[in-house]
Scaffold this active site. Sequence first.
Site, short mmCIF file in Angstrom:
data_model
loop_
_atom_site.label_atom_id
_atom_site.label_comp_id
_atom_site.label_asym_id
_atom_site.label_seq_id
_atom_site.Cartn_x
_atom_site.Cartn_y
_atom_site.Cartn_z
N ASN A 155 0.81 -1.22 0.00
CA ASN A 155 0.00 0.00 0.00
C ASN A 155 0.84 1.27 0.00
OD1 ASN A 155 0.69 -0.83 2.66
ND2 ASN A 155 -0.86 0.54 3.51
N GLY A 209 9.39 -11.55 -4.75
CA GLY A 209 8.84 -12.90 -4.84
C GLY A 209 7.58 -13.03 -4.01
N GLY A 211 5.10 -14.56 -0.94
CA GLY A 211 5.27 -14.91 0.45
C GLY A 211 5.47 -16.40 0.64
N GLY A 215 9.21 -15.34 0.92
CA GLY A 215 9.01 -14.97 2.32
C GLY A 215 9.23 -16.15 3.25
N GLU A 253 3.86 -4.83 12.48
CA GLU A 253 2.89 -3.74 12.35
C GLU A 253 1.78 -4.29 11.47
OE1 GLU A 253 0.66 -1.26 10.82
OE2 GLU A 253 2.37 -0.29 9.82
N CYS A 287 -3.31 0.98 6.96
CA CYS A 287 -3.53 0.28 8.23
C CYS A 287 -4.15 1.20 9.27
CB CYS A 287 -2.22 -0.30 8.74
SG CYS A 287 -0.87 0.90 8.84
N GLU A 465 8.08 1.12 15.60
CA GLU A 465 8.94 1.70 14.58
C GLU A 465 8.99 3.20 14.75
OE1 GLU A 465 8.87 -1.24 10.83
OE2 GLU A 465 7.09 0.03 10.96
#
Length: 491
Positions: A155, A209, A211, A215, A253, A287, A465
């Site tokens: 996003n 790539g 997930g 990931g 997060e 978010c 963060e």
Amino acid sequence: MDTTTTDTQPMLIGGEWITSEDGAIDSVNPATGRINRRVTAASAAQVDAAVAAARDAASAKGWRDMLPHVRAQILGRISDGIRAHADELAHLQMIENGKVLSECRTQVAGAAATYRYYAAVCETLGAEVPPARGDYLSMTAYEPYGVVAAITPWNSPMTMEAQKIAPALAAGNAVLLKPSEVTPSVGLAVARIAQEAGLPPGILNVLPGTGAVTGHAIIHHPGVRMVSFTGGTQTGRSIAAVAAQRLIPVALELGGKSPHIIFDDAQLDAAIDGVVDGIFEGSGQSCVAGSRLFVHRKVLDQVLAMLVERANGLRVDLPDAPGAQMGPVSGFRHRERIEAMVQGARDEGGEILAGGCRPEGDHLAAGAFYRPTVIAGLGNHATAVREEIFGPVLCVLPFDDEDDLIAQANDTAFGLASGIWTANYQRAWRVARALEAGLVWINTYKQLSIATPFGGFKESGIGREKGVTGVRLYQQSKGIYWSMNPANVRA
């Protein structure tokens, strides 16, 4: 920086740009449905090579032992490079996630500011020497983990990636960036800028790539000593489970269903501006989007009328069209999910006051567009009110008093952000303290600063963060004791 090439784009491992046709992903423009480019996808073997390169780079004296002010100079040059390529970077983000061009430009500027901020933190951050409690001197040193993984969403890749990479580098780590398969290109472009800025090979590796393949290989790799993830709560749970088994730290997060609150004494024009920006900016794909609006019953009808007028007046258009206020959502499957959630709200008795459908216009027909949507008439336990839709959908609920409000606002699994509109500063303080959220805005919304720690309560995340703590997130503390007893030292 080429934003239009049709060649398969390489990934970055150990300072080398590597292309492989064995695995690739397509970057698709959600405004047109056309493929932007193909991007090399990292296999498990390539993840292993990247970790090896990162471990070598992290353990070498060149980066780990680099004087903080020298490391800060490199971060500053990355910031300068982002500014120099601002137009290209904004265009790259726009064609991959559909945000309007003006917002993409703002996020590019924010990413540059993030690198500049952490350059300053890197150069000036000190450690502690607590008062001695005996015949000794103790101090705290902070050491990098070594290899850390940054897994980012689609996003807001410009800002989200900067908020992880810049502090992790400032802390002395090597980084594996795994960007979303929806938006792989921004991270690759910034990595080229970092190379030009003098970042040593292997300190930043970019592994596009899926997930399921890339990931999965990253979070399970024994050489990765810390994981930072921003994205959906369910994926966050899976990463946390792996981190728990491996006994490594993780920063998460995650999702949100943020309560946005209007009291009857609020300045309504300003409040409506905040609500509209808070849910419809970026097509609601944030978010911290204020997706649950609680309005005091005395002003409910007035607020609904103002919201419907504003929502119906927003210009949904191609993201680079002059005056566009909302572009498409990130993709066609995501739009289908939003449509299913809105239909579910209808089935549960919700009244669609605005939107609830795709916009008209032949020039938008090929894209994943959806109109800004306002829903009333649902209770706090309706599915659309409880689950994160991650789209331009606002659910409006009434409340009668402060206790009723707090009970409804906190009756959620999430706890990321919240907003309060009131002229009563005492009420604002009470409600702000009572809300179970990591971030509270008072008479504003989505006002963000890289200097202020950011994170969620409950299922919205773990860790903080941004701010100075954003560097400490990527370091581990070490206590060092020096005896001051002369008898313990040879004369």
